[in-house]
Design a protein around this motif. Structure first.
Motif, mmCIF file in Angstrom:
data_model
loop_
_atom_site.group_PDB
_atom_site.id
_atom_site.type_symbol
_atom_site.label_atom_id
_atom_site.label_comp_id
_atom_site.label_asym_id
_atom_site.label_seq_id
_atom_site.Cartn_x
_atom_site.Cartn_y
_atom_site.Cartn_z
ATOM 1 N N PHE A 262 1.850 -13.753 -8.663
ATOM 2 C CA PHE A 262 2.564 -14.916 -8.118
ATOM 3 C C PHE A 262 2.351 -15.079 -6.615
ATOM 4 N N GLU A 263 2.074 -13.992 -5.913
ATOM 5 C CA GLU A 263 1.801 -14.074 -4.479
ATOM 6 C C GLU A 263 0.404 -14.635 -4.202
ATOM 7 N N GLN A 264 -0.560 -14.253 -5.036
ATOM 8 C CA GLN A 264 -1.960 -14.503 -4.686
ATOM 9 C C GLN A 264 -2.705 -15.468 -5.592
ATOM 10 N N SER A 265 -2.229 -15.671 -6.804
ATOM 11 C CA SER A 265 -3.027 -16.406 -7.780
ATOM 12 C C SER A 265 -3.065 -17.910 -7.505
ATOM 13 N N LYS A 266 -4.235 -18.460 -7.708
ATOM 14 C CA LYS A 266 -4.391 -19.919 -7.640
ATOM 15 C C LYS A 266 -3.926 -20.562 -8.952
ATOM 16 N N ASN A 267 -3.653 -19.723 -9.929
ATOM 17 C CA ASN A 267 -3.315 -20.226 -11.271
ATOM 18 C C ASN A 267 -1.852 -20.620 -11.439
ATOM 19 N N ILE A 268 -1.042 -20.447 -10.419
ATOM 20 C CA ILE A 268 0.374 -20.819 -10.557
ATOM 21 C C ILE A 268 0.475 -22.306 -10.893
ATOM 22 N N ASN A 269 -0.384 -23.103 -10.280
ATOM 23 C CA ASN A 269 -0.341 -24.550 -10.516
ATOM 24 C C ASN A 269 -1.588 -25.063 -11.221
ATOM 25 N N SER A 270 -2.069 -24.307 -12.190
ATOM 26 C CA SER A 270 -3.218 -24.776 -12.979
ATOM 27 C C SER A 270 -2.870 -26.104 -13.649
ATOM 28 N N LEU B 207 13.198 -6.703 -16.503
ATOM 29 C CA LEU B 207 12.539 -7.989 -16.725
ATOM 30 C C LEU B 207 13.358 -9.149 -16.158
ATOM 31 N N LYS B 208 14.664 -9.089 -16.344
ATOM 32 C CA LYS B 208 15.538 -10.162 -15.818
ATOM 33 C C LYS B 208 15.493 -10.187 -14.292
ATOM 34 N N SER B 209 15.486 -9.035 -13.658
ATOM 35 C CA SER B 209 15.410 -8.972 -12.185
ATOM 36 C C SER B 209 14.104 -9.583 -11.693
ATOM 37 N N LEU B 210 13.036 -9.287 -12.411
ATOM 38 C CA LEU B 210 11.716 -9.819 -12.062
ATOM 39 C C LEU B 210 11.707 -11.345 -12.217
ATOM 40 N N PHE B 211 12.267 -11.803 -13.310
ATOM 41 C CA PHE B 211 12.376 -13.240 -13.587
ATOM 42 C C PHE B 211 13.140 -13.945 -12.462
ATOM 43 N N ASP B 212 14.278 -13.362 -12.071
ATOM 44 C CA ASP B 212 15.107 -13.947 -11.005
ATOM 45 C C ASP B 212 14.371 -13.952 -9.664
ATOM 46 N N LEU B 213 13.648 -12.878 -9.383
ATOM 47 C CA LEU B 213 12.895 -12.762 -8.127
ATOM 48 C C LEU B 213 11.803 -13.835 -8.045
ATOM 49 N N ILE B 214 11.084 -14.028 -9.147
ATOM 50 C CA ILE B 214 10.013 -15.036 -9.177
ATOM 51 C C ILE B 214 10.603 -16.433 -8.989
ATOM 52 N N LYS B 215 11.720 -16.702 -9.657
ATOM 53 C CA LYS B 215 12.380 -18.010 -9.506
ATOM 54 C C LYS B 215 12.796 -18.249 -8.063
ATOM 55 N N LEU B 216 13.327 -17.206 -7.452
ATOM 56 C CA LEU B 216 13.815 -17.305 -6.069
ATOM 57 C C LEU B 216 12.657 -17.580 -5.107
ATOM 58 N N LYS B 217 11.560 -16.833 -5.269
ATOM 59 C CA LYS B 217 10.450 -16.910 -4.313
ATOM 60 C C LYS B 217 9.476 -18.053 -4.589
ATOM 61 N N HIS B 218 9.317 -18.405 -5.862
ATOM 62 C CA HIS B 218 8.272 -19.370 -6.214
ATOM 63 C C HIS B 218 8.797 -20.559 -7.024
ATOM 64 N N GLY B 219 10.090 -20.665 -7.131
ATOM 65 C CA GLY B 219 10.698 -21.702 -7.976
ATOM 66 C C GLY B 219 10.282 -23.114 -7.626
ATOM 67 N N ASP B 220 10.026 -23.376 -6.324
ATOM 68 C CA ASP B 220 9.636 -24.728 -5.913
ATOM 69 C C ASP B 220 8.259 -25.109 -6.469
ATOM 70 N N GLN B 221 7.423 -24.097 -6.771
ATOM 71 C CA GLN B 221 6.096 -24.352 -7.357
ATOM 72 C C GLN B 221 6.139 -24.335 -8.885
ATOM 73 N N LEU B 222 7.260 -23.861 -9.439
ATOM 74 C CA LEU B 222 7.351 -23.639 -10.888
ATOM 75 C C LEU B 222 8.583 -24.347 -11.469
ATOM 76 N N PRO B 223 8.542 -25.677 -11.535
ATOM 77 C CA PRO B 223 9.726 -26.410 -12.000
ATOM 78 C C PRO B 223 10.144 -26.092 -13.437
ATOM 79 N N ASP B 224 9.184 -25.618 -14.254
ATOM 80 C CA ASP B 224 9.493 -25.349 -15.674
ATOM 81 C C ASP B 224 9.719 -23.873 -15.979
#
Length: 222
Positions: A133-141, A169-186
């Motif tokens: 999620f930090e480095q991939s160009k695939n977040i917004n494929s 897994l839930k902590s990871l899910f929450d962390l990704i939403k917090l850090k990258h949620g603006d790029q991942l609306p779904d």
């Protein structure tokens, strides 16, 4: 019996949790029975079995792929798959993107994280998923929509082990939403919990449970 099993399970699920009936090894007739009891989401773990059953069943079934997916089999799922839970590497994601682009479709996926103690289970490690999620160009494929995460707990009677893995897994899910949620609306789905532990998974934040034997009975692998 199947209808009764489904009613019992649904009565225990909060409204925001999706019940996915795992129909692997079970007959088309049994799937019809579950469908007639109101289930629209079905999952298979083998591409061959999924593509054999799909044409024989109602068109409004939402098919989920939950098993390990080889890159050379992706093209067979693209025409109809609703959600691929088991995207366990960036190479597989790239292949899905490529095949979806060819078909001019957007395919919904979950990224599988390895949370169990068993070595043979697939998935990104917790560190690999953070780096992705930090480095991939695939977040917004353009042809792949990342809907959330999936994980399988260790096969054990020790509830404390399973709780810890689901919490990871839930902590990871929450962390990704917090850090990258603006790029991942779904990014809203957390697929964890099976027949033996789905109630525990729901308490730990699951939004999607994959239940097979509690609906259809024990599998016949012969």
């Amino acid at each position: 019996m199947i209808k009764q099993n489904i009613q019992t399970i649904l009565s225990q699920l909060p409204g925001h949790v999706t019940l996915v009936a795992v129909s692997k090894t079970h007959s088309v007739e049994m799937i019809f029975e579950a469908y007639n009891a109101g289930i629209k989401d079905f999952a298979e773990n083998k591409v061959q079995e999924l593509i054999a059953k799909q044409p024989l069943l109602p068109a409004d079934i939402r098919w989920h792929m939950i098993g390990h997916l080889q890159r050379n089999k992706v093209k067979y799922l693209i025409p109809f798959v609703h959600l691929i839970h088991s995207v366990d590497s960036e190479r597989l994601l790239n292949q899905i993107q490529k095949e979806a682009a060819k078909a001019n479709k957007t395919i919904s996926i979950l990224l599988q994280v390895h949370i169990a103690q068993e070595e043979h289970k697939f998935g990104f490690s917790t560190e690999e998923i953070k780096i992705f999620f930090e480095q991939s160009k695939n977040i917004n494929s353009p042809n792949v929509s990342i809907k959330g995460l999936m994980g399988m707990s260790t096969y054990t009677d020790d509830e404390s082990v399973v709780k810890k893995e689901f919490d990871t897994l839930k902590s990871l899910f929450d962390l990704i939403k917090l850090k990258h949620g603006d790029q991942l609306p779904d990014f809203k789905e957390l697929s964890m919990g099976m027949s033996s532990d789905f109630l525990l998974a729901i308490k730990r934040g699951s939004t999607m449970v994959r239940v097979g034997s509690s609906i259809f009975g024990e599998r016949d692998y012969n």
